[in-house]
Each structure stands twice: as structure tokens, then as C-alpha cells.
Design an enzyme around this catalytic site. Structure first.
Site, PDB file in Angstrom:
ATOM      1  N   GLU A  77       0.657  -1.093  -0.002  1.00 43.75           N
ATOM      2  CA  GLU A  77      -0.023   0.019   0.008  1.00 43.75           C
ATOM      3  C   GLU A  77       0.794   1.260  -0.114  1.00 43.75           C
ATOM      4  OE1 GLU A  77      -3.681   1.620   2.817  1.00 43.75           O
ATOM      5  OE2 GLU A  77      -1.988   0.797   3.999  1.00 43.75           O
ATOM      6  N   ARG A 125       8.532  -4.687   5.806  1.00 41.42           N
ATOM      7  CA  ARG A 125       7.633  -5.657   5.244  1.00 41.42           C
ATOM      8  C   ARG A 125       7.672  -6.931   5.523  1.00 41.42           C
ATOM      9  NH1 ARG A 125       7.730  -2.924  -0.517  1.00 41.42           N
ATOM     10  NH2 ARG A 125       9.865  -3.006  -0.074  1.00 41.42           N
ATOM     11  N   GLN A 140       3.346   1.718 -10.942  1.00 40.56           N
ATOM     12  CA  GLN A 140       3.565   0.235 -10.787  1.00 40.56           C
ATOM     13  C   GLN A 140       2.400  -0.618 -10.670  1.00 40.56           C
ATOM     14  OE1 GLN A 140       6.647  -0.174  -7.965  1.00 40.56           O
ATOM     15  NE2 GLN A 140       8.195  -0.704  -9.519  1.00 40.56           N
ATOM     16  N   ASP A 184      13.545  -1.764   5.775  1.00 44.17           N
ATOM     17  CA  ASP A 184      12.168  -2.213   5.054  1.00 44.17           C
ATOM     18  C   ASP A 184      11.636  -3.271   6.390  1.00 44.17           C
ATOM     19  OD1 ASP A 184      10.386  -3.679   3.720  1.00 44.17           O
ATOM     20  OD2 ASP A 184      11.797  -3.684   1.850  1.00 44.17           O
ATOM     21  N   GLY A 212       4.558   2.624   3.650  1.00 43.90           N
ATOM     22  CA  GLY A 212       5.972   3.160   3.922  1.00 43.90           C
ATOM     23  C   GLY A 212       6.917   1.927   4.087  1.00 43.90           C
TER      24      GLY A 212
END
Length: 199
Positions: free
Chosen positions: A57, A132, A74, A130, A97
Site C-alpha cells: 500500500e 515488510r 507500478q 524495510d 511506507g
């Protein structure tokens, strides 16, 4: 992390009529969605690899047309390509983010305005570059009945994460779109510090 399937509904778009599948994290209530077009399951296609995009997101890029990143283009390019092929999947993960959340991303943007790059800004705020977690993709892809993928990405971490989860990434498809004067430095940092495969 436990991810639970909730419901599926039709989603007409300019690129085709997708199916929108909702999922929810039991512990946090955070919601994620999977878009599918056509019959993507291995059972229906004899195991032919399906075109997939894992998209984190990005409210600023996806909805507010920000030129600071390449996220909106993208997402649009992935939907368009899947629409043309007539079969594919987009996993839309609510990990704004690179996992720090929207308001922290705004704080990171402010630090970038002051001269830090995207990685330095996250670290300055006390986060890893990162955060994620691609483990949540397992429930979504298993729900779709998919094991072999053609993955649209410039990020080798996504390829490795899916392979660790037991999926076969038959092909990595370069996904370089949305470059502009406002995000040149951002993309250079993704390439130089995060290992993204960008020309």
C-alpha cells in the site's frame, strides 16, 4: 500472524472485471486484499504459472498521484498487464511506507525534504529500512490455489520470500515504470541500498 479470508466480490475496473478478495489479520484487524482476474488456480490451468504483482500500500502514490515514488504507476501497469493477459493476481498488502505506517511515512518525507534519503529517514525514525512481512502472501496465494508464479517486481527480496514460502517463481518480470525528475534519487537509493534491480 494469522490471516483470515473474509469475502469475495466483483470489482469492475478500466482494465477488466477483477474479483476482490478480502483478508483480515486476527491479531491486529489489519485488512489486505487480493485482486484476481480469470481462473488463476493451478487446477484450472494444469499448473501454468500465473502473472503476479505483490504491491505494498502507498496512499500517497496509489491514490494521491505522488511523484516522489513509482508506486502508483507500478500498480496501474500491473493491472493493465494482467487485464491484457486475461489472467493474474495482485496482492495488495497494507504495509504503508515499507511497513512503518502512513504518519511515520509523512515524518520520513519531512526528513527527506531536509536532505536524508528514504533509507536514512526510516533509520533516523528508529525503523529498519524495510519492515515488510511477505509471509502473509501464503494464505492469499493458497486461497487462489497457486504455486507457480511469474512475478512482476524489481525487488529480489520478494522473489526470495516467495521461494522460501515454497512457491516457484518461474520468471521475474522487470517492472520499471513511473520514473520522473522527482523520484530519480529515491530510485537510485532503492537500487544502491535496497538492491532493487533497476537500470
Amino acid at each position: 500472524m494469522t490471516l483470515r479470508y473474509v469475502e469475495t466480490a466483483r470489482l469492475p475496473t478500466p482494465f477488466g472485471v477483477f474479483e476482490l478478495h478480502g483478508f483480515e489479520e486476527d491479531a491486529t484487524g489489519k485488512e489486505h486484499v487480493m485482486l484476481t482476474l480469470g481462473d488463476v488456480s493451478d487446477a484450472a490451468t494444469g499448473g501454468e504459472p500465473v502473472l503476479v504483482r505483490i504491491h505494498s500500500e502507498c496512499l500517497t502514490g496509489d491514490a494521491l498521484f505522488s511523484l516522489r515514488c513509482d508506486c502508483g504507476p507500478q500498480l496501474e501497469a500491473a493491472m493493465e498487464r494482467i487485464g491484457k493477459e486475461g489472467r493474474g493476481i495482485i496482492l495488495y498488502l497494507r504495509q504503508e511506507g515499507r511497513g512503518i505506517g502512513l504518519t511515520n511515512k509523512i515524518r520520513a518525507y519531512k526528513l527527506q525534504d531536509e536532505g536524508k534519503d528514504t533509507v536514512e529517514a526510516n533509520v533516523h525514525l528508529g525503523f529498519d529500512a524495510d519492515l515488510r512481512d511477505y509471509g502473509i502472501c501464503r494464505v492469499m496465494l493458497d486461497h487462489a490455489g497457486v504455486k507457480k508464479l511469474r512475478l512482476m517486481t524489481n525487488n529480489p527480496r520478494k522473489v526470495k520470500a516467495l521461494e522460501v514460502l515454497g512457491y516457484t517463481v518461474v520468471e521475474r518480470i522487470a517492472h520499471e515504470v513511473g520514473m520522473n525528475p522527482h523520484n530519480e534519487h529515491y530510485l537510485a537509493v532503492k537500487k544502491g541500498k535496497l538492491g532493487h534491480l533497476i537500470r
